[in-house]
Each structure stands twice: as C-alpha cells, then as structure tokens.
Design a protein around this motif. Structure first.
Motif, PDB file in Angstrom:
ATOM      1  N   ASP A 196       0.888  -1.438   0.052  1.00 11.37           N
ATOM      2  CA  ASP A 196      -0.082   0.040   0.157  1.00 11.37           C
ATOM      3  C   ASP A 196       0.859   1.357  -0.101  1.00 11.37           C
ATOM      4  N   GLU A 197       2.102   1.140   0.313  1.00 10.46           N
ATOM      5  CA  GLU A 197       3.065   2.286   0.446  1.00 10.46           C
ATOM      6  C   GLU A 197       4.223   2.332  -0.626  1.00 10.46           C
ATOM      7  N   ASN A 198       4.385   1.192  -1.185  1.00  7.55           N
ATOM      8  CA  ASN A 198       5.253   0.938  -2.118  1.00  7.55           C
ATOM      9  C   ASN A 198       4.917   0.969  -3.786  1.00  7.55           C
ATOM     10  N   TYR A 202       3.344  -2.489  -5.753  1.00  6.39           N
ATOM     11  CA  TYR A 202       2.052  -2.307  -6.034  1.00  6.39           C
ATOM     12  C   TYR A 202       1.903  -2.873  -7.618  1.00  6.39           C
ATOM     13  N   LYS A 203       2.767  -2.237  -8.518  1.00  4.31           N
ATOM     14  CA  LYS A 203       2.864  -2.476  -9.834  1.00  4.31           C
ATOM     15  C   LYS A 203       3.251  -3.863 -10.259  1.00  4.31           C
ATOM     16  N   ILE A 204       4.186  -4.450  -9.637  1.00  2.56           N
ATOM     17  CA  ILE A 204       4.621  -5.826  -9.704  1.00  2.56           C
ATOM     18  C   ILE A 204       3.496  -6.821  -9.285  1.00  2.56           C
ATOM     19  N   GLU A 229      -2.733  -3.504   3.540  1.00  2.98           N
ATOM     20  CA  GLU A 229      -2.105  -4.405   2.415  1.00  2.98           C
ATOM     21  C   GLU A 229      -3.485  -4.951   1.876  1.00  2.98           C
ATOM     22  N   LEU A 230      -4.503  -5.491   2.661  1.00  4.72           N
ATOM     23  CA  LEU A 230      -5.577  -6.265   2.015  1.00  4.72           C
ATOM     24  C   LEU A 230      -6.422  -5.449   1.405  1.00  4.72           C
ATOM     25  N   GLU A 231      -6.673  -4.135   1.610  1.00  2.00           N
ATOM     26  CA  GLU A 231      -7.352  -3.240   0.667  1.00  2.00           C
ATOM     27  C   GLU A 231      -6.747  -3.221  -0.658  1.00  2.00           C
ATOM     28  N   LEU A 236      -6.759  -4.632  -6.504  1.00  5.47           N
ATOM     29  CA  LEU A 236      -6.137  -5.244  -7.831  1.00  5.47           C
ATOM     30  C   LEU A 236      -6.814  -6.690  -8.140  1.00  5.47           C
ATOM     31  N   GLY A 237      -7.885  -7.003  -7.620  1.00  2.00           N
ATOM     32  CA  GLY A 237      -8.568  -8.140  -7.867  1.00  2.00           C
ATOM     33  C   GLY A 237      -7.853  -9.490  -7.536  1.00  2.00           C
TER      34      GLY A 237
END
Length: 262
Positions: A196-198, A202-204, A229-231, A236-237
């Motif tokens: 959630d912060e990185n 997130y993109k990976i 992290e969960l959200e 992202l599905g």
C-alpha cells in the motif's frame, strides 16, 4: 577471513546438521496450519500445512534453517512423506469444501521414485486428491524443467492441484510457466509487505495478478499482515489471501473452532 557472525552461523548449521542426522521424525516434527481466505465470501477455503521442528537439543528450529540442511544431507524426502501422510490424516476430518495445501521440496520433484511414493501416500489416505494442492517453488522448477513437468503431470492425473509457490522470487520465464500444468500461483510475501506504500511492489503485484488471470490460474497472496495491504489486494482483484492479519499458523486441534467462528 571468517567474521564472528559467519563463524556463529557455521557453528549453528553444524549443530542443526548433527541433530538432523539423529532426529526422531515421528516425535520431533509436527505440523501447523494457516488458513487461506476467499475475500469474496470472507470464508476459509483451505489450510496450508507447515512443518515445525522441536529439537531436544536445539529447541524450536525455523524451517528456513532446517529445510536447506535436510535437503543437503538427503533427509528431506523422509520428512516429506512422513508429514504428508500426517497432514492427509488430519485433513480427512475437515468439511468437504476445505482444501489442503502441502509444500514439496525441489528434491521431491526431481525423483520419479519419490514422486511415486507421494502418489501412493495420497491414494492410501482416501483423501480426495481434488482437495489437495501440492506447492512447488520456482527453484525446484529451474533445477530440471523437464523432470518437474513430468512430475506435475503425474500429480495432475491423480486429480491434485499444483501451485507455484513464492512466485516472483525466481527466474521462471513465461514460456516455462505456460508449459506446466499449474492451477495456482502464490505471490511471495516480499511483494505484499508494504504494498500500500510502495508503488513498485503495487505494480509488480498488479502484473502478477493480471498474468494469473490471463493464464486462468487462481492467485493467492501470502503474508498479508495489515488492513491496508488487504485493501490494496482487493483493489487489484486478488481475492485469495493468507497471513497474520487473519491468523498465525495453528495447531490442528484449533481448526474446528476456527471454522465455526469464521
């Protein structure tokens, strides 16, 4: 020149190896189980079996320490077959919609003989193979792609699912992944921590979730520890998760109560 920390590490490894060579597998090794949650229903759909070793001499030894040494000294196959039989026996009492995940070593996948023993253990257990996912790491695949592909095909013919564990930490090419009869991908916790912060993580994970969808594979995120992290994963599905946010690995005697409460 060895530093004090390196010398301490080598000494510790030597003590672990010595203890493993004299180990009583039946009494010193046990299993704990961590639930896998489907976020669409917020229900437990599976448990991953995780090995634990309590040595009379060394106390609790983490899997990250004893598994590489057990592989090196040729003990890992005995551990696998013993613990798989125990896990299947425990899981036989679970509701029919709950699945079991079990980790295999690279050495288990590289031997036709050991793969055959694993198949016979599954058959003898009378546990529905369609409820069993065997987890294989990228490291195992890269050691001998052809051999592992043959082993995976044998497991799939039995009805088992096959999950690629710790996905993203190895060097598998897409062509190699597409050649394997996988049913699930597990995203390693190193990509989930702080997602959630990185933005890079997130993109990976976004790419890995999209890849699994394109390959029609279930995608499971490991190591979820925070609501944020969960959200991020929900956005992202990625709907199958496990981690300390929900539960630490538990003794099998606690599973009935867990399922009743969740």
């Amino acid at each position: 020149m060895l530093t004090p920390s390196h010398l301490q590490q080598l000494t510790r490894q030597g003590m672990i190896e010595q203890a493993l060579r004299q180990v009583d597998i039946e009494h010193e090794f046990s299993l704990v189980f961590q639930p896998v949650i489907d976020l669409r229903s917020w229900r437990t759909v599976a448990f991953e079996a995780l090995a634990r070793w309590n040595s009379p001499e060394l106390g609790d030894v983490p899997p990250g320490q004893f598994i590489p040494i057990a592989e090196r000294i040729g003990l890992i196959n005995r551990l696998t077959t013993h613990l798989l039989g125990k896990a299947l026996l425990i899981a036989s009492d679970w509701p029919r919609h709950i699945c079991l995940s079990f980790n295999l070593s690279a050495h288990d996948c590289a031997s036709d003989e050991i793969a055959g023993q694993i198949i016979e253990i599954i058959k003898a257990s009378h546990f529905d193979a369609r409820r069993l996912d065997l987890e294989i790491t990228e490291t195992a695949i890269m050691q001998d792609v052809v051999k592992v592909q043959h082993t995976i095909d044998r497991f799939c013919r039995l009805g088992c699912g096959v999950a690629l564990d710790d996905f993203g930490t190895g060097y598998s090419s897409l062509s190699q992944l597409l050649s394997l009869a996988l049913t699930k991908i597990k995203i390693d916790r190193t990509f989930i921590t702080g997602i959630d912060e990185n933005p890079t993580r997130y993109k990976i994970v976004k790419s890995l979730v999209a890849l699994s969808s394109d390959m029609q594979l279930e995608c499971i995120a490991e190591g979820v520890e925070t609501r944020e992290e969960l959200e991020a994963l929900i956005s992202l599905g990625c709907f199958f998760v496990q981690g300390y946010y929900f539960s630490q690995p538990m003794h099998h005697s606690h599973i009935d109560n867990w399922l009743k409460d969740n």
